[in-house]
Design a protein around this motif. Sequence first.
Motif, PDB file in Angstrom:
ATOM      1  N   UNK A  52      37.733  27.429 -20.312  1.00 14.95           N
ATOM      2  CA  UNK A  52      36.680  27.242 -19.317  1.00 14.95           C
ATOM      3  C   UNK A  52      35.950  25.984 -19.746  1.00 14.95           C
ATOM      4  N   UNK A  53      36.105  24.932 -18.962  1.00 14.49           N
ATOM      5  CA  UNK A  53      35.678  23.605 -19.381  1.00 14.49           C
ATOM      6  C   UNK A  53      34.198  23.339 -19.195  1.00 14.49           C
ATOM      7  N   UNK A  54      33.638  23.651 -18.026  1.00 10.73           N
ATOM      8  CA  UNK A  54      32.227  23.358 -17.815  1.00 10.73           C
ATOM      9  C   UNK A  54      31.633  24.230 -16.727  1.00 10.73           C
ATOM     10  N   UNK A  55      30.319  24.257 -16.673  1.00  8.98           N
ATOM     11  CA  UNK A  55      29.561  24.965 -15.664  1.00  8.98           C
ATOM     12  C   UNK A  55      28.854  23.906 -14.834  1.00  8.98           C
ATOM     13  N   UNK A  56      28.985  23.959 -13.519  1.00  3.50           N
ATOM     14  CA  UNK A  56      28.443  22.906 -12.657  1.00  3.50           C
ATOM     15  C   UNK A  56      27.381  23.453 -11.716  1.00  3.50           C
ATOM     16  N   UNK A  57      26.394  22.614 -11.429  1.00  2.00           N
ATOM     17  CA  UNK A  57      25.303  22.966 -10.539  1.00  2.00           C
ATOM     18  C   UNK A  57      25.154  21.903  -9.453  1.00  2.00           C
ATOM     19  N   UNK A  58      24.931  22.335  -8.227  1.00  2.00           N
ATOM     20  CA  UNK A  58      24.687  21.418  -7.122  1.00  2.00           C
ATOM     21  C   UNK A  58      23.247  20.921  -7.164  1.00  2.00           C
ATOM     22  N   UNK A  59      23.083  19.635  -6.946  1.00  4.47           N
ATOM     23  CA  UNK A  59      21.752  19.049  -6.780  1.00  4.47           C
ATOM     24  C   UNK A  59      21.757  18.259  -5.477  1.00  4.47           C
ATOM     25  N   UNK A  60      20.588  18.120  -4.880  1.00  3.88           N
ATOM     26  CA  UNK A  60      20.498  17.404  -3.609  1.00  3.88           C
ATOM     27  C   UNK A  60      20.621  15.899  -3.820  1.00  3.88           C
TER      28      UNK A  60
ATOM     29  N   UNK B 117      24.800  21.563 -23.031  1.00  3.01           N
ATOM     30  CA  UNK B 117      23.783  22.588 -23.070  1.00  3.01           C
ATOM     31  C   UNK B 117      23.407  22.909 -24.506  1.00  3.01           C
ATOM     32  N   UNK B 118      22.585  23.926 -24.711  1.00  5.59           N
ATOM     33  CA  UNK B 118      22.053  24.230 -26.040  1.00  5.59           C
ATOM     34  C   UNK B 118      23.088  24.673 -27.063  1.00  5.59           C
ATOM     35  N   UNK B 119      24.214  25.200 -26.622  1.00  3.27           N
ATOM     36  CA  UNK B 119      25.271  25.617 -27.550  1.00  3.27           C
ATOM     37  C   UNK B 119      26.443  24.657 -27.508  1.00  3.27           C
ATOM     38  N   UNK B 120      26.184  23.413 -27.084  1.00  2.00           N
ATOM     39  CA  UNK B 120      27.186  22.367 -26.955  1.00  2.00           C
ATOM     40  C   UNK B 120      28.170  22.640 -25.815  1.00  2.00           C
ATOM     41  N   UNK B 121      27.813  23.589 -24.916  1.00  2.00           N
ATOM     42  CA  UNK B 121      28.659  23.807 -23.745  1.00  2.00           C
ATOM     43  C   UNK B 121      28.522  22.617 -22.802  1.00  2.00           C
ATOM     44  N   UNK B 122      29.586  22.317 -22.085  1.00  2.00           N
ATOM     45  CA  UNK B 122      29.605  21.194 -21.161  1.00  2.00           C
ATOM     46  C   UNK B 122      29.040  21.648 -19.819  1.00  2.00           C
ATOM     47  N   UNK B 123      28.026  20.932 -19.343  1.00  2.00           N
ATOM     48  CA  UNK B 123      27.389  21.235 -18.064  1.00  2.00           C
ATOM     49  C   UNK B 123      27.491  20.021 -17.159  1.00  2.00           C
ATOM     50  N   UNK B 124      27.378  20.246 -15.849  1.00  2.00           N
ATOM     51  CA  UNK B 124      27.582  19.174 -14.882  1.00  2.00           C
ATOM     52  C   UNK B 124      26.611  19.321 -13.718  1.00  2.00           C
ATOM     53  N   UNK B 125      26.068  18.192 -13.270  1.00  2.00           N
ATOM     54  CA  UNK B 125      25.308  18.140 -12.029  1.00  2.00           C
ATOM     55  C   UNK B 125      26.208  17.494 -10.988  1.00  2.00           C
ATOM     56  N   UNK B 126      26.230  18.056  -9.775  1.00  2.00           N
ATOM     57  CA  UNK B 126      27.090  17.553  -8.707  1.00  2.00           C
ATOM     58  C   UNK B 126      26.262  17.318  -7.453  1.00  2.00           C
ATOM     59  N   UNK B 127      26.363  16.108  -6.918  1.00  2.00           N
ATOM     60  CA  UNK B 127      25.780  15.788  -5.617  1.00  2.00           C
ATOM     61  C   UNK B 127      26.933  15.803  -4.623  1.00  2.00           C
TER      62      UNK B 127
END
Length: 136
Positions: free
Chosen positions: A72-80, A115-125
């Motif tokens: 599981x590579x990263x967790x992504x969040x949508x941003x406007x 992220x805080x545990x070195x997990x890869x996070x992503x912002x997506x427009x």
Amino acid sequence: MIKKMEHVAIIVKDMDHAIEYYSDMFGFKVRLRGTSKIREMTFLYLGEQPNIEIELIRDIDPMIDYNKRGIVNHLAFTVENINEAMNHYKKKGIEFLSPDPQPTLEGGRMILFHGPSDELLQLVERVTFVAKNPLA
């Protein structure tokens, strides 16, 4: 700033097999499939919850340690607006992995950070499509 959970990315060895597995096993449908210079990607969704997706990634030309980050590579969040979001989160201490957002397969923009545990996070427009008036 976060609008919704975007997607979870999974590194796969065989794209066709992975698509077949998630489709047959769980009922996922393909929304988008494409290839960049370095990786093949497919976005899957469930009809009952089309706004959260699984992104399947198969590296063609591995870049850095992207595919070594885990299955599981990263967790992504949508941003406007990704520029506004980056400014907001920079003020909170986030250091992004690149100075500028990168293009997505469908024409939007994204940026990665840890992220805080070195997990890869992503912002997506995401791309906003405007229907054209056929009479105009």
